[in-house]
Design an enzyme around this catalytic site. Structure first.
Site, PDB file in Angstrom:
ATOM      1  N   LYS A  42       0.815  -1.195   0.000  1.00  7.50           N
ATOM      2  CA  LYS A  42       0.000   0.000   0.000  1.00  7.50           C
ATOM      3  C   LYS A  42       0.860   1.261   0.000  1.00  7.50           C
ATOM      4  CE  LYS A  42      -2.946  -2.558   3.139  1.00  7.50           C
ATOM      5  NZ  LYS A  42      -3.364  -2.641   4.566  1.00  7.50           N
ATOM      6  N   GLY A  43       2.139   1.078   0.334  1.00 13.74           N
ATOM      7  CA  GLY A  43       3.015   2.210   0.620  1.00 13.74           C
ATOM      8  C   GLY A  43       3.140   3.231  -0.492  1.00 13.74           C
ATOM      9  N   ASP A 102      14.975   0.388   0.330  1.00 13.32           N
ATOM     10  CA  ASP A 102      15.754   0.182   1.546  1.00 13.32           C
ATOM     11  C   ASP A 102      16.879  -0.815   1.194  1.00 13.32           C
ATOM     12  OD1 ASP A 102      16.190   0.418   4.354  1.00 13.32           O
ATOM     13  OD2 ASP A 102      15.080  -1.406   4.714  1.00 13.32           O
ATOM     14  N   PHE A 151      13.905   5.179  10.576  1.00 14.61           N
ATOM     15  CA  PHE A 151      12.606   4.609  10.228  1.00 14.61           C
ATOM     16  C   PHE A 151      11.593   5.737  10.099  1.00 14.61           C
ATOM     17  CE2 PHE A 151       8.663   2.327  10.407  1.00 14.61           C
ATOM     18  CZ  PHE A 151       8.949   1.239   9.594  1.00 14.61           C
TER      19      PHE A 151
HETATM   20  P1  IMP Z   1      13.455  -3.283   0.566  1.00 14.43           P
HETATM   21  O1  IMP Z   1      13.082  -4.555  -0.148  1.00 14.43           O
HETATM   22  O2  IMP Z   1      14.289  -3.556   1.777  1.00 14.43           O
HETATM   23  O3  IMP Z   1      14.042  -2.232  -0.323  1.00 14.43           O
HETATM   24  O4  IMP Z   1      12.110  -2.824   1.197  1.00 14.43           O
HETATM   25  C1  IMP Z   1      11.410  -1.741   0.871  1.00 14.43           C
HETATM   26  C2  IMP Z   1      10.120  -1.822   1.671  1.00 14.43           C
HETATM   27  O5  IMP Z   1      10.397  -1.851   3.080  1.00 14.43           O
HETATM   28  C3  IMP Z   1       9.334  -0.577   1.431  1.00 14.43           C
HETATM   29  O6  IMP Z   1       8.429  -0.767   0.378  1.00 14.43           O
HETATM   30  C4  IMP Z   1       8.640  -0.375   2.752  1.00 14.43           C
HETATM   31  O7  IMP Z   1       7.435  -1.074   2.774  1.00 14.43           O
HETATM   32  C5  IMP Z   1       9.546  -0.980   3.783  1.00 14.43           C
HETATM   33  N1  IMP Z   1      10.354   0.061   4.461  1.00 14.43           N
HETATM   34  C6  IMP Z   1      11.685   0.237   4.394  1.00 14.43           C
HETATM   35  N2  IMP Z   1      12.077   1.274   5.121  1.00 14.43           N
HETATM   36  C7  IMP Z   1      10.963   1.787   5.683  1.00 14.43           C
HETATM   37  C8  IMP Z   1      10.720   2.901   6.579  1.00 14.43           C
HETATM   38  O8  IMP Z   1      11.604   3.658   7.008  1.00 14.43           O
HETATM   39  N3  IMP Z   1       9.429   3.092   6.928  1.00 14.43           N
HETATM   40  C9  IMP Z   1       8.395   2.312   6.506  1.00 14.43           C
HETATM   41  N4  IMP Z   1       8.589   1.280   5.676  1.00 14.43           N
HETATM   42  C10 IMP Z   1       9.861   1.004   5.272  1.00 14.43           C
HETATM   43 MG    MG Z   2       6.213  -1.153   0.798  1.00 11.99          MG
END
Ligand code: IMP
Ligand code: MG
Length: 179
Positions: A42-43, A102, A151
């Protein structure tokens, strides 16, 4: 400001101005083409709505919901599709959008998945980029802001499904999740 927010990292005006700039850049790059923007639920929803309203090329939207396997513990980068796109992607210029990169595992895996679907092109756009947290090589084609390793919540980003509706990106107080 919400009492659980330590600090507003990016205020609403700054977010919207930068997203409009990104839309201008994307519109220029896809001039003469049609675009299919796919948001990761949903982000990405708030970012996607703001971005697509400012695109000047013919644009369709779709959604994908994935759950990614452990950032940190597992580096498999496999994603589990919970809700797939409704359209055939063959021949489409696909722009995948997410709230934040991330570890990079999610976008990397989604891009690999879409590579099997005969798209005309695939690019990635992220509102936020936590560059220093990367576990895999993943450079989004477009990003709004590079942010520190904190975060953050708001403008679509959540902590346990809360705070998505805040109109800014804020750093969540550590006391909220370090209990
Ligand atoms: P990645 O696969 O580690 O790049 O994950 C990205 C996903 O992790 C994003 O779509 C977010 O849902 C979640 N995420 C990473 N960092 C944050 C944060 O600081 N706040 C909220 N969600 C995060
Ligand atoms: Mg996400």
């Amino acid at each position: 400001m919400h009492p659980n927010i330590e600090k507003v990292l990016i205020d609403e005006k700054t977010l919207k101005t930068r997203i409009a700039e990104m839309a201008a850049e994307i519109s220029k790059d896809y001039e003469g083409e049609e675009l299919l923007v796919i948001g990761l639920l949903k982000g990405a929803s708030y970012f996607m709505m703001e971005l697509t309203q400012h695109l000047s090329v013919p644009t369709q939207i779709d959604f994908l919901k994935v759950s990614s396997y452990g950032s940190g513990t597992s580096t498999s980068g496999k994603v589990d599709i919970q809700f797939d796109t409704s359209r055939n992607l063959a021949g489409k210029n696909v722009l995948i959008v997410d709230d934040v990169v991330d570890s990079g595992l999610t976008l990397k895996a989604v891009r690999e998945l879409f590579r099997t679907r005969n798209c005309k092109s695939i690019r990635l756009a992220a509102m936020l980029d936590k560059k220093e947290r990367r576990l895999v090589k993943m450079v989004p084609d477009y990003y709004g802001f590079v942010i520190p390793d904190e975060f953050v919540v708001g403008f679509g980003l959540d902590y346990n499904e809360d705070y998505r509706t805040l109109p800014y990106v804020g750093i969540l107080k550590r006391s909220v999740y370090e209990k």
